[in-house]
Motif scaffolding. Structure first.
Motif, PDB file in Angstrom:
ATOM      1  N   GLY A 128      -2.952  21.176 -69.848  1.00  0.00           N
ATOM      2  CA  GLY A 128      -2.058  21.436 -68.731  1.00  0.00           C
ATOM      3  C   GLY A 128      -1.929  22.916 -68.447  1.00  0.00           C
ATOM      4  O   GLY A 128      -2.705  23.733 -68.955  1.00  0.00           O
ATOM      5  N   MET A 129      -0.945  23.229 -67.623  1.00  0.00           N
ATOM      6  CA  MET A 129      -0.658  24.610 -67.278  1.00  0.00           C
ATOM      7  C   MET A 129       0.834  24.862 -67.410  1.00  0.00           C
ATOM      8  O   MET A 129       1.651  23.965 -67.173  1.00  0.00           O
ATOM      9  N   SER A 130       1.185  26.072 -67.827  1.00  0.00           N
ATOM     10  CA  SER A 130       2.570  26.478 -67.922  1.00  0.00           C
ATOM     11  C   SER A 130       2.669  27.921 -67.476  1.00  0.00           C
ATOM     12  O   SER A 130       1.977  28.795 -68.024  1.00  0.00           O
ATOM     13  N   GLU A 131       3.483  28.170 -66.440  1.00  0.00           N
ATOM     14  CA  GLU A 131       3.662  29.512 -65.896  1.00  0.00           C
ATOM     15  C   GLU A 131       2.322  30.157 -65.543  1.00  0.00           C
ATOM     16  O   GLU A 131       2.084  31.333 -65.810  1.00  0.00           O
ATOM     17  N   GLY A 132       1.439  29.345 -64.975  1.00  0.00           N
ATOM     18  CA  GLY A 132       0.152  29.854 -64.513  1.00  0.00           C
ATOM     19  C   GLY A 132      -0.900  30.006 -65.586  1.00  0.00           C
ATOM     20  O   GLY A 132      -1.996  30.515 -65.311  1.00  0.00           O
ATOM     21  N   ARG A 133      -0.623  29.571 -66.816  1.00  0.00           N
ATOM     22  CA  ARG A 133      -1.571  29.697 -67.920  1.00  0.00           C
ATOM     23  C   ARG A 133      -2.017  28.318 -68.392  1.00  0.00           C
ATOM     24  O   ARG A 133      -1.231  27.366 -68.420  1.00  0.00           O
ATOM     25  N   HIS A 134      -3.280  28.226 -68.783  1.00  0.00           N
ATOM     26  CA  HIS A 134      -3.846  26.974 -69.259  1.00  0.00           C
ATOM     27  C   HIS A 134      -3.589  26.801 -70.759  1.00  0.00           C
ATOM     28  O   HIS A 134      -3.545  27.782 -71.506  1.00  0.00           O
ATOM     29  N   TYR A 135      -3.459  25.557 -71.168  1.00  0.00           N
ATOM     30  CA  TYR A 135      -3.320  25.278 -72.591  1.00  0.00           C
ATOM     31  C   TYR A 135      -3.896  23.915 -72.927  1.00  0.00           C
ATOM     32  O   TYR A 135      -4.102  23.069 -72.051  1.00  0.00           O
ATOM     33  N   VAL A 136      -4.176  23.722 -74.208  1.00  0.00           N
ATOM     34  CA  VAL A 136      -4.516  22.406 -74.742  1.00  0.00           C
ATOM     35  C   VAL A 136      -3.546  22.131 -75.883  1.00  0.00           C
ATOM     36  O   VAL A 136      -2.987  23.051 -76.479  1.00  0.00           O
ATOM     37  N   MET A 137      -3.344  20.857 -76.188  1.00  0.00           N
ATOM     38  CA  MET A 137      -2.431  20.465 -77.249  1.00  0.00           C
ATOM     39  C   MET A 137      -3.210  19.948 -78.450  1.00  0.00           C
ATOM     40  O   MET A 137      -4.193  19.214 -78.312  1.00  0.00           O
ATOM     41  N   LEU A 138      -2.755  20.338 -79.639  1.00  0.00           N
ATOM     42  CA  LEU A 138      -3.296  19.785 -80.867  1.00  0.00           C
ATOM     43  C   LEU A 138      -2.490  18.552 -81.266  1.00  0.00           C
ATOM     44  O   LEU A 138      -1.393  18.329 -80.774  1.00  0.00           O
ATOM     45  N   LYS A 139      -3.043  17.767 -82.156  1.00  0.00           N
ATOM     46  CA  LYS A 139      -2.381  16.548 -82.605  1.00  0.00           C
ATOM     47  C   LYS A 139      -1.079  16.855 -83.343  1.00  0.00           C
ATOM     48  O   LYS A 139      -0.950  17.873 -84.013  1.00  0.00           O
ATOM     49  N   ALA A 140      -0.127  15.935 -83.208  1.00  0.00           N
ATOM     50  CA  ALA A 140       1.062  15.970 -84.062  1.00  0.00           C
ATOM     51  C   ALA A 140       0.645  15.602 -85.484  1.00  0.00           C
ATOM     52  O   ALA A 140      -0.420  15.003 -85.713  1.00  0.00           O
ATOM     53  N   LYS A 141       1.497  15.964 -86.454  1.00  0.00           N
ATOM     54  CA  LYS A 141       1.199  15.697 -87.863  1.00  0.00           C
ATOM     55  C   LYS A 141       2.363  14.919 -88.486  1.00  0.00           C
ATOM     56  O   LYS A 141       3.201  15.488 -89.205  1.00  0.00           O
ATOM     57  N   PRO A 142       2.435  13.613 -88.203  1.00  0.00           N
ATOM     58  CA  PRO A 142       3.587  12.832 -88.673  1.00  0.00           C
ATOM     59  C   PRO A 142       3.717  12.781 -90.191  1.00  0.00           C
ATOM     60  O   PRO A 142       4.835  12.756 -90.713  1.00  0.00           O
ATOM     61  N   VAL A 143       2.606  12.776 -90.909  1.00  0.00           N
ATOM     62  CA  VAL A 143       2.682  12.739 -92.378  1.00  0.00           C
ATOM     63  C   VAL A 143       3.317  14.025 -92.906  1.00  0.00           C
ATOM     64  O   VAL A 143       4.174  14.001 -93.795  1.00  0.00           O
ATOM     65  N   GLU A 144       2.919  15.165 -92.322  1.00  0.00           N
ATOM     66  CA  GLU A 144       3.504  16.436 -92.730  1.00  0.00           C
ATOM     67  C   GLU A 144       4.974  16.506 -92.338  1.00  0.00           C
ATOM     68  O   GLU A 144       5.807  17.026 -93.098  1.00  0.00           O
ATOM     69  N   PHE A 145       5.321  15.971 -91.168  1.00  0.00           N
ATOM     70  CA  PHE A 145       6.725  15.981 -90.762  1.00  0.00           C
ATOM     71  C   PHE A 145       7.564  15.147 -91.732  1.00  0.00           C
ATOM     72  O   PHE A 145       8.662  15.561 -92.128  1.00  0.00           O
ATOM     73  N   PHE A 146       7.045  14.004 -92.129  1.00  0.00           N
ATOM     74  CA  PHE A 146       7.795  13.173 -93.073  1.00  0.00           C
ATOM     75  C   PHE A 146       7.970  13.898 -94.401  1.00  0.00           C
ATOM     76  O   PHE A 146       9.025  13.782 -95.044  1.00  0.00           O
ATOM     77  N   ARG A 147       6.972  14.658 -94.810  1.00  0.00           N
ATOM     78  CA  ARG A 147       7.112  15.444 -96.033  1.00  0.00           C
ATOM     79  C   ARG A 147       8.246  16.453 -95.894  1.00  0.00           C
ATOM     80  O   ARG A 147       9.019  16.666 -96.837  1.00  0.00           O
ATOM     81  N   ARG A 148       8.356  17.063 -94.710  1.00  0.00           N
ATOM     82  CA  ARG A 148       9.448  18.009 -94.468  1.00  0.00           C
ATOM     83  C   ARG A 148      10.798  17.292 -94.487  1.00  0.00           C
ATOM     84  O   ARG A 148      11.797  17.842 -94.958  1.00  0.00           O
TER      85      ARG A 148
END
Length: 223
Positions: A128-148
């Motif tokens: 997508g784009m935000s404030e005129g800049r392009h970006y890509v998203m990396l995957k979420a890490k649910p296993v790491e979040f659960f560890r936190r």
């Protein structure tokens, strides 16, 4: 995403957070009981403060919220936590090439995000784009979040439900009855008080009683 609950904080005392989770959406008529929801609430409150976004109610202005949260000890940790849960945003040029940190210049030698991150890219079209800049998203890490969650949340307990018809549980009520409950003034809508105990006081450092907002989180993890 659709807001599911309204959260209000009543108080923070060292490593203990108290508040209420209020039913908001008829599709989410069950109060969230998972420990992950406790960390999601804390993360969400930090994120709103750090980004200078609006609460429904808060004892500080947007500018004050940014200053308070940005100067708190766990600010970097909470930014990382949000990326773990929702996926990291990576800036690229129009051709999908990675940029030098903090600039709009492509890295040298040039490399596309799709090649550099390969299997780490969000498979659901995270571009997508935000404030005129392009970006890509990396995957979420649910296993790491659960560890936190396990490391940061000592306990999450719900108290006696309020504003619920005696002897009834919202998740077992008819759709019409749920809508009727949610049409009430906010102070009369169903809620459950909660108490969260965290493993370190820095996780609650900028948070305070009087904060209220609606959230898309429910205790479920991405993926």
């Amino acid at each position: 995403m659709t807001d599911l609950y309204t959260v209000s904080f009543d108080g923070c005392d060292d490593r203990t957070l108290t508040g209420r989770v209020h039913l908001r959406n008829p599709d989410a008529a069950r109060f969230p009981t998972r420990k992950a929801f406790a960390l999601q609430m804390i993360m969400d409150a930090w994120w709103l403060m750090l980004k200078g976004l609006s609460f429904e109610r808060a004892p500080f202005t947007r500018e004050e919220g940014v200053r308070i949260a940005s100067g708190a000890g766990a600010a970097a940790e909470m930014r990382e936590l949000e990326e773990i849960h929702n996926g990291r945003q990576v800036w690229v040029d129009a051709g999908g090439h990675l940029l030098e940190e903090g600039t709009t210049r492509p890295r040298e030698p040039r490399v596309k995000a799709a090649d550099f991150y390969k299997d780490e890219l969000d498979p659901h079209g995270g571009e997508g784009m935000s404030e005129g800049r392009h970006y890509v998203m990396l995957k979420a890490k649910p296993v790491e979040f659960f560890r936190r969650v396990e490391a940061m949340i000592i306990s999450y307990e719900l108290g006696k439900r309020g504003n619920v018809p005696k002897g009834q549980r919202p998740e077992r009520m008819s759709e019409g009855d749920i809508y009727a409950l949610l049409d009430r003034p906010f102070e009369e809508r169903p809620y459950a008080p909660f108490t969260v105990k965290v493993s370190a006081s820095r996780y609650l450092e900028p948070l305070t009683g009087g904060m209220r907002w609606s959230t898309t989180y429910s205790g479920s993890l991405p993926g």
